[in-house]
Enzyme design. Structure first.
Site, PDB file in Angstrom:
ATOM      1  N   GLN A 346     124.250 -35.882  51.895  1.00  0.00           N
ATOM      2  CA  GLN A 346     123.097 -36.776  51.848  1.00  0.00           C
ATOM      3  C   GLN A 346     123.529 -38.117  51.285  1.00  0.00           C
ATOM      4  O   GLN A 346     124.522 -38.200  50.567  1.00  0.00           O
ATOM      5  CB  GLN A 346     121.954 -36.182  51.010  1.00  0.00           C
ATOM      6  CG  GLN A 346     121.026 -35.338  51.864  1.00  0.00           C
ATOM      7  CD  GLN A 346     119.908 -34.669  51.116  1.00  0.00           C
ATOM      8  OE1 GLN A 346     119.901 -34.623  49.889  1.00  0.00           O
ATOM      9  NE2 GLN A 346     118.968 -34.129  51.851  1.00  0.00           N
ATOM     10  N   THR A 514     124.187 -32.668  45.261  1.00  0.00           N
ATOM     11  CA  THR A 514     124.737 -31.333  45.460  1.00  0.00           C
ATOM     12  C   THR A 514     124.066 -30.706  46.687  1.00  0.00           C
ATOM     13  O   THR A 514     123.779 -29.525  46.714  1.00  0.00           O
ATOM     14  CB  THR A 514     124.601 -30.488  44.176  1.00  0.00           C
ATOM     15  OG1 THR A 514     125.112 -31.266  43.088  1.00  0.00           O
ATOM     16  CG2 THR A 514     125.412 -29.208  44.242  1.00  0.00           C
ATOM     17  N   HIS A 515     123.809 -31.527  47.683  1.00  0.00           N
ATOM     18  CA  HIS A 515     123.281 -31.036  48.940  1.00  0.00           C
ATOM     19  C   HIS A 515     124.396 -31.081  49.985  1.00  0.00           C
ATOM     20  O   HIS A 515     124.282 -31.738  51.009  1.00  0.00           O
ATOM     21  CB  HIS A 515     122.064 -31.857  49.366  1.00  0.00           C
ATOM     22  CG  HIS A 515     120.939 -31.792  48.356  1.00  0.00           C
ATOM     23  ND1 HIS A 515     119.899 -32.672  48.321  1.00  0.00           N
ATOM     24  CD2 HIS A 515     120.708 -30.927  47.338  1.00  0.00           C
ATOM     25  CE1 HIS A 515     119.071 -32.368  47.319  1.00  0.00           C
ATOM     26  NE2 HIS A 515     119.556 -31.308  46.708  1.00  0.00           N
ATOM     27  N   ASN A 516     125.489 -30.371  49.681  1.00  0.00           N
ATOM     28  CA  ASN A 516     126.600 -30.263  50.621  1.00  0.00           C
ATOM     29  C   ASN A 516     126.209 -29.228  51.671  1.00  0.00           C
ATOM     30  O   ASN A 516     125.881 -28.098  51.317  1.00  0.00           O
ATOM     31  CB  ASN A 516     127.871 -29.763  49.915  1.00  0.00           C
ATOM     32  CG  ASN A 516     128.159 -30.489  48.618  1.00  0.00           C
ATOM     33  OD1 ASN A 516     127.568 -30.178  47.593  1.00  0.00           O
ATOM     34  ND2 ASN A 516     129.054 -31.437  48.649  1.00  0.00           N
TER      35      ASN A 516
END
Lengths: 589, 243
Positions: A346, A514-516
């Site tokens: 993101q 931490t939106h991998n």
């Protein structure tokens, strides 16, 4: 010769949200289920007041996060750069231990839109050929809104989702998000309280014609008993949420919502400090026979199982597939292979605003406190005329007021008397306007195995190749201009911007998100997806891989609701069809 | 725009909230009052565990420039709040030993700084080498140790570290740059200043009182809807000290 444990029906690798959900569903089906978690055991007692209220320990030293020592990621921005290990955490903070990221997350629980799930179909219809970058590899998820809707609803009931309904069975509801997909049921609980910044944001956004609504929250606004009989207490706005365990049983987490119910079941067990290094395959490579892990004494153990659920963090799921030879590794030159393909992320940005005379009391907040609007998600505005696809969640959130992280204007000295004066002047007088933007998938944004660096067990580290692309930088500039208009309404005494713009490259040194997602994506075509639409490996039919890894590209909102809904969707198919007749759930043809 | 709560409502709020603060040990938790009466140590009497005497003198002087004390203007400084004690204790924590970090070679120092630090040193080593290099520089340039320089010269040295104008490689340290050391020192100093006193700094929560952060109170259900009103209560610490 590795030590061998007794066979189980299903082994789950990782005990966060997806592992806990799968544990519940598969034990419901009568299976004998074992979860292996590489981190420590964690229960709500570990977060009991006042332990969690410690910024240094949790906010700064990352006590609840994965240790790079155990498995760093190496990172490069393009195929020609030498990837280097991320030696300490920075841009993203994957969770560790029982609960995983679900124990330390902020708790924004929001659905994607129906369009987000079918972005390729939308793009084909809304964009003339040649407008979008030719190295873009966006795809539909292969599952529709109507198929997932019951699973969103169920998980939101598990979490006690708090917010304001915008679209109930097709009818627009006042105060909610008019752009949300139709919900079959209203939000379980009303929205959290507003804070000073959300009130200001709401007013300015409405003045400009937007449709703000409260951030959908898994920090519950009222007492709640969920479908598993687990109880959550009303949030007390403690200000220690994102990066912290909840002191108050108010933030939905695997611990608070699922695990104490699951642990009661005699057909469920879990082991901690059990670090799975690979999935073992039968001689023909078509089925898994179990997993190998390193136990807390450093001994290698083989755990036989009829089914393997990879339920660790998205990045580690991909690494386990690569290290186990499940599917073919993606090659960005020939564009063949699917494991590691379509890694996405993101893009963030924002305007820091300082108001000398307004008290924001940033410490009095829930993690999800804030308002957002969805007027700029795909299909709701004409992004084609600006040359980009995707969208952004526009919001003002106030996740925490912990003082080490106090934002200060860039022109203030970073030390000396000037620093101290600025700290005194600006603490509590800041609010932020933010955009969280989607990131498409591209030929060279990908994951594979690093040729140089290894973990303590001799397994190659995961290598990430990622950089911002022109499409996202255009999106970022467009959203910046919209946020500037909101700032103009609010008239701060001082403001400054932070956005990724032309020429900027991905940096690992400061936090991004931490939106991998992606890397082992779901789909209906085995040539461009590692998993079929039930999250089953196309190649090894008794391996299922629920997680953010399944997203073919990223959308503009928080991923947990979709990850959980996909996990329930996968579990339903396993229970209804796979267990009766184990084999591929979709044909490769 | 901000309004102060009037005295009546402030007193009422204080009375009401005092009953909300538990004063006994919590089941399975930490007692909120057990150590509340233990006084924070005096910096002048503290014996550092990790740092040697010379290193300690450097830290005392440097911290005093990074966050100057009450003598230099309003608000407490790094020395008033025991920040050097925090730094000493951090060196013996998992952080000091880089226990969580990936410290396997090879160490490639030629990559982009945007890919994060790549030198082979734990924070303990960063401090030891960084202080030694800085002292060597001060002796060469000024014929004195850092702590013997006047304040303006000390500031100039710190700025030289921050901007890499002081070249560690030419002083014999080839793996780490001066700014790497400086950023550890500055970041850790701020952490000590603003973190809970349980970690050794922020003595008597003086920095929290200065900025208006209520510490570990962690309960604002009856305050979250009081918009644009200054919060009336002082901080509490993890050990139950009240300020």
């Amino acid at each position: 010769m590795a030590k061998q444990q007794p066979r189980v029906d299903a082994v789950i690798v990782g005990l966060g949200w997806t592992g806990s959900i799968m544990g519940m569903e598969l034990t419901d089906a009568g299976l004998n289920v074992l979860a292996l978690e590489r981190g420590a055991d964690r229960s709500n007692a570990d977060f009991a007041y006042p332990k969690a209220a410690d910024e240094l320990q949790y906010g700064i030293r990352h006590t609840m996060m994965q240790k790079p020592k155990q498995s760093a990621v190496t990172i490069r921005r393009n195929l020609d750069e030498r990837a280097l290990p991320q030696r300490k955490l920075g841009a993203f903070l994957p969770g560790d231990g029982v609960g995983g990221a679900g124990a330390h997350w902020t708790g924004v629980l929001i659905r994607p839109t129906p369009t987000d799930l079918q972005l390729k179909s939308f793009a084909d219809q809304a964009f003339e050929p040649g407008v979008l970058q030719d190295d873009m590899q966006i795809q539909d998820f292969g599952v529709t809104w109507d198929e997932l809707e019951p699973h969103f609803t169920f998980f939101e009931n598990v979490c006690g989702q708090s917010g304001t309904t915008g679209n109930l069975r097709g009818e627009t509801q006042e105060g909610g998000d008019p752009f949300e997909g139709p919900r079959s049921e209203p939000y379980p609980l009303p929205a959290l309280q507003d804070t000073q910044n959300t009130e200001m944001f709401d007013k300015a956004a409405r003045q400009l014609g937007y449709h703000p609504f409260p951030n959908p929250s898994a920090n519950v606004s009222r007492a709640w008993t969920n479908p598993y009989g687990m109880q959550l207490g009303p949030c007390n706005y403690c200000g220690f949420c994102s990066r912290y365990g909840c002191v108050n049983y108010s933030k939905a987490s695997p611990q608070t919502c699922i695990l104490n119910a699951l642990k009661q079941r005699s057909n469920f067990a879990y082991r901690t400090h059990a670090n799975v290094t690979r999935v073992e395959l039968a001689a023909d490579g078509k089925t898994a026979t179990g997993v190998t892990y390193i136990d807390e004494n450093g001994e290698e153990v083989f755990q036989p199982a009829d089914m393997v659920i990879l339920a660790s963090y998205a990045l580690n799921n991909v690494r386990l597939m690569l290290n186990s030879g499940i599917g073919q590794m993606y090659d960005p030159v020939s564009r063949t292979g699917t494991v590691g393909r379509n890694y996405a992320y993101q893009i963030g940005g924002g305007i820091h605003m300082y108001f000398d005379d307004i008290e924001f009391n940033p410490f009095a907040t829930a993690g999800a406190t804030g308002r957002m609007f969805n007027d700029f998600s795909p299909g709701n505005f004409d992004s084609a005329s600006h040359g980009f696809i995707g969208g952004a969640k526009m919001h003002s959130s106030q996740a925490s007021g912990t003082p080490i992280k106090t934002p200060l204007p860039k022109d203030t000295p970073s030390w000396g008397q000037g620093y101290k004066d600025a700290l005194q002047k600006y603490y509590g007088h800041h609010m932020k306007l933010s955009m969280t933007g989607s990131v498409m998938s591209y030929r060279t944004n990908m994951l594979d195995l690093d040729p140089t660096w290894k973990d303590p067990y001799g397994m190659p580290l995961l290598r990430m190749t990622f950089d911002w692309k022109e499409n996202e930088l255009k999106l970022s500039r467009f959203m910046r201009d919209r946020l500037r208009e909101i700032a103009d309404v609010l008239k701060p005494d001082h403001m400054e911007e932070s956005f990724q713009l032309n020429g900027d490259h991905f940096k690992v040194t400061s936090y991004v998100s931490t939106h991998n997602v992606g890397g082992a994506v779901m789909g209906t075509d085995p040539s461009n997806s590692a998993l079929n639409r039930y999250l089953q490996s196309w190649d090894v039919h008794n391996v299922f891989v629920p997680g953010g890894n399944a997203f073919p590209q990223n959308f503009q909102a928080n991923p947990t609701d979709l990850i959980a809904a996909l996990t329930y969707w996968s579990a339903k198919k396993i229970k209804e069809d796979y267990l009766k007749n184990p084999g591929p759930l979709m044909s490769r043809a | 725009m901000a309004s102060q709560p009037d005295n009546m409502s402030r007193r009422a709020f204080l009375r009401g909230s005092a009953t909300l603060i538990p004063t006994v040990g919590l089941a399975g938790g930490i007692s909120l009052t057990a150590q509340a009466d233990e006084p924070a140590p005096n910096l002048s009497e503290y014996q550092p565990v990790f740092f040697g005497e010379d290193e300690w003198s450097f830290l005392l002087a440097a911290c005093d420039r990074l966050i100057p004390g009450e003598h230099a203007g309003s608000g407490p400084g790094a020395l008033d709040t025991n920040v050097p004690i925090f730094l000493d204790r951090q060196m013996d924590s998992p952080y000091g030993h880089a226990e969580r970090w990936y410290m396997e070679g090879p160490f490639d120092l030629d990559g982009s700084p945007d890919l994060g630090f790549q030198y082979p040193y734990s924070p303990r080593e960063v401090y030891q080498k960084g202080i030694a290099m800085t002292q060597q520089y001060c002796r060469q340039e000024h014929g004195k140790r850092f702590e013997q320089l006047d304040g303006d010269t000390q500031d100039a040295v710190l700025k030289g570290l921050e901007a890499n104008d002081i070249n560690f490689a030419s002083l014999g340290e080839r793996q780490m740059q001066a700014s790497d050391f400086f950023s550890h020192l500055l970041e850790n100093t701020k952490e000590g200043y603003l973190s809970d006193p349980i970690h050794g700094g922020n003595k008597h929560m003086a920095a929290w009182k200065m900025v208006g952060f209520p510490g570990a109170r962690a309960s604002y259900r009856d305050w979250v809807d009081q918009h644009d009103v200054e919060y009336p209560l002082g901080p509490v610490s993890l050990n139950g000290e009240r300020g």
